[in-house]
Design a protein around this motif. Structure first.
Motif, PDB file in Angstrom:
ATOM      1  N   ASN A 245     -45.119   2.568  12.241  1.00 24.74           N
ATOM      2  CA  ASN A 245     -45.585   2.502  10.858  1.00 24.74           C
ATOM      3  C   ASN A 245     -47.019   2.980  10.692  1.00 24.74           C
ATOM      4  OD1 ASN A 245     -46.685   0.355  12.246  1.00 24.74           O
ATOM      5  ND2 ASN A 245     -46.649  -1.043  10.499  1.00 24.74           N
ATOM      6  N   LEU A 249     -46.740   9.258   8.259  1.00 28.04           N
ATOM      7  CA  LEU A 249     -46.371   8.568   7.025  1.00 28.04           C
ATOM      8  C   LEU A 249     -46.702   9.423   5.803  1.00 28.04           C
ATOM      9  CD1 LEU A 249     -47.816   5.028   7.834  1.00 28.04           C
ATOM     10  CD2 LEU A 249     -45.443   5.745   8.013  1.00 28.04           C
ATOM     11  N   LEU A 280     -40.397   5.542   5.513  1.00 34.65           N
ATOM     12  CA  LEU A 280     -40.568   4.772   6.740  1.00 34.65           C
ATOM     13  C   LEU A 280     -39.326   3.949   7.039  1.00 34.65           C
ATOM     14  CD1 LEU A 280     -42.328   3.563   9.040  1.00 34.65           C
ATOM     15  CD2 LEU A 280     -43.142   1.880   7.363  1.00 34.65           C
ATOM     16  N   LYS A 289     -37.788   8.946  15.141  1.00 38.19           N
ATOM     17  CA  LYS A 289     -38.629   9.326  14.005  1.00 38.19           C
ATOM     18  C   LYS A 289     -39.133  10.751  14.155  1.00 38.19           C
ATOM     19  CE  LYS A 289     -42.535   8.018  11.134  1.00 38.19           C
ATOM     20  NZ  LYS A 289     -43.539   7.003  10.774  1.00 38.19           N
TER      21      LYS A 289
END
Length: 419
Positions: A245, A249, A280, A289
């Motif tokens: 996280n 982003l 996310l 990711k």
């Protein structure tokens, strides 16, 4: 009378009191000295008065994307932190090499480092588009700025409450020492940059609209609604690249042929940029990711103005498109349930002073475009509203000097009394 265990300690009591008084005295001196230093720092700040802002107007429509080449997009992050100052600042888990390698893993063209009040030269020689930069500010309200193209790091900051004059003065001074100054994460802390500040603040050209912690569309619309030609930047504000996280982003895509510093500067300042807020998924692994980022990031094909028709085309199907104007009002909304919409358009009305576009995709990712703005001619004059009030500055500085003299007299009197 028989002796008790406490009796030998009784003569120590006056000694302890004297020590406590001495500690209190030096603590008082320290507090007074700190107050004096903080007040003295305000002597650098003049009082500004402001002209009333003039919203965008005129018959000429400026579209920053009119002549872009869709094969030229460069993936960039300008705001992120590495381990510095012995790990005291937030970023202690990011070694320079780890930071660089993680962004390269995601396929970033430009990897920027913006350590607090320090230029990090690690990317110099590794990144052909190396841009010296840093994040300025160490005040309690996080009134920060991202500085790019740094000639000199400004060490001065105003630790506590900042007036509009403090913020304007800092932007003016940083503008003298950097090629690009961006207002950083204005929504991050209430009391940092208030939305109403953006009505009058000028002499900056970039706003960090998308940040890994918080987005700031209201600040942007306030600036644009009052005629400030301010373009966006999107950054992770990375503090730990190993966290899912905290990386990939918010991303800036600049339309530049080469990953060259001057081309990146020019694209950013000319508004040839889009910000992508990548959806996310906190449950996925880093490798997944990376693969999803490379596979699913949308790109802008075209954003052309034909007369008054503004036409936007992208590489992924659009779920919703918002065309937003004065005061953040949605001028037109287009929504689609089928995955067959790759192009949307809006006819700019005579009453539209600016139009910015936000596209939402089916996976939740959003793309933010810079605005089309109205001007009187192709010669764009960016408004400057601030002026120094020398009378009010002299009056305020007199008060500051009086406070400093009073503190000095108190310290002197206290020393005489002690003697």
């Amino acid at each position: 009378m028989p002796l008790t265990p406490l009796m030998p300690l009784m003569p120590l009591k006056p000694l302890m009191i004297r020590k406590m008084k001495k500690i209190f005295k030096y603590l008082l001196y320290l507090i007074l000295a700190c107050v004096g230093i903080l007040v003295a720092m305000n002597l650098f700040v003049p009082v500004y008065v402001y002209d009333e802002p003039v919203p965008f107007h005129g018959d000429y429509l400026l579209n920053p994307y009119q002549d872009i080449d869709s094969t030229y997009w460069k993936c960039c992050n300008f705001h992120g932190h590495t381990r510095q100052y012995g790990g005291v600042t937030n970023g202690r888990n990011n070694g320079n090499a780890v930071y660089d390698s993680m962004y390269r893993l995601f396929g970033y063209d430009h990897v920027g480092i913006s350590d607090y009040n320090k230029v990090n030269g690690f990317e110099d020689g590794r990144d052909p588009g190396f841009i010296p930069g840093y994040e300025h500010g160490y005040n309690v309200w996080k009134t920060h700025q991202v500085c790019l193209g740094t000639k000199k790091v400004r060490r001065i900051d105003y630790f506590f409450y900042q007036t509009l004059s403090h913020k304007q003065h800092m932007l003016n001074k940083l503008g003298e020492q950097n090629r690009v100054v961006a207002v950083a994460h204005p929504s991050f802390v209430d009391g940092s940059y208030n939305v109403r500040d953006m009505k009058y603040l000028s002499n900056y050209r970039i706003l960090e609209v998308l940040n890994g912690f918080v987005n700031s569309p209201n600040h942007w619309d306030m600036a644009l609604s009052n005629g400030h030609l301010v373009y966006l930047i999107a950054d992770d504000d990375t503090h730990d690249v190993m966290k899912i996280n905290d990386i990939a982003l918010r991303t800036t895509y600049l339309n530049a042929k080469d990953n060259d510093a001057n081309q990146l500067y020019d694209a950013l300042l000319a508004g040839k940029a889009v910000g992508v807020d990548f959806k996310l998924d906190r449950k996925e692994k880093m490798d997944d990711k990376v693969a999803r980022f490379k596979r699913d990031i949308p790109y802008l094909n075209r954003a052309r103005l034909d007369g008054v028709n503004f036409n936007v085309s992208v590489t992924k199907p659009i779920k919703k498109a918002d065309f937003i104007g004065q005061n953040g009002v949605v001028l037109k909304e287009v929504s689609r349930e089928e995955k067959d919409l790759f192009e949307v358009s809006y006819d700019i009305q005579p009453s539209d002073q600016y139009v910015r576009t936000v596209l939402t995709f089916f996976d939740g990712t959003t793309m933010w475009l810079n605005p089309v703005t109205r001007h009187e001619s192709q010669v764009i004059e960016k408004q400057r509203l601030d002026h120094i009030s020398y009378w009010w500055t002299a009056a305020l500085w007199s008060i500051y000097i009086g406070i400093i003299l009073l503190i000095a007299l108190l310290i002197r009197a206290k020393r005489r009394h002690t003697k």
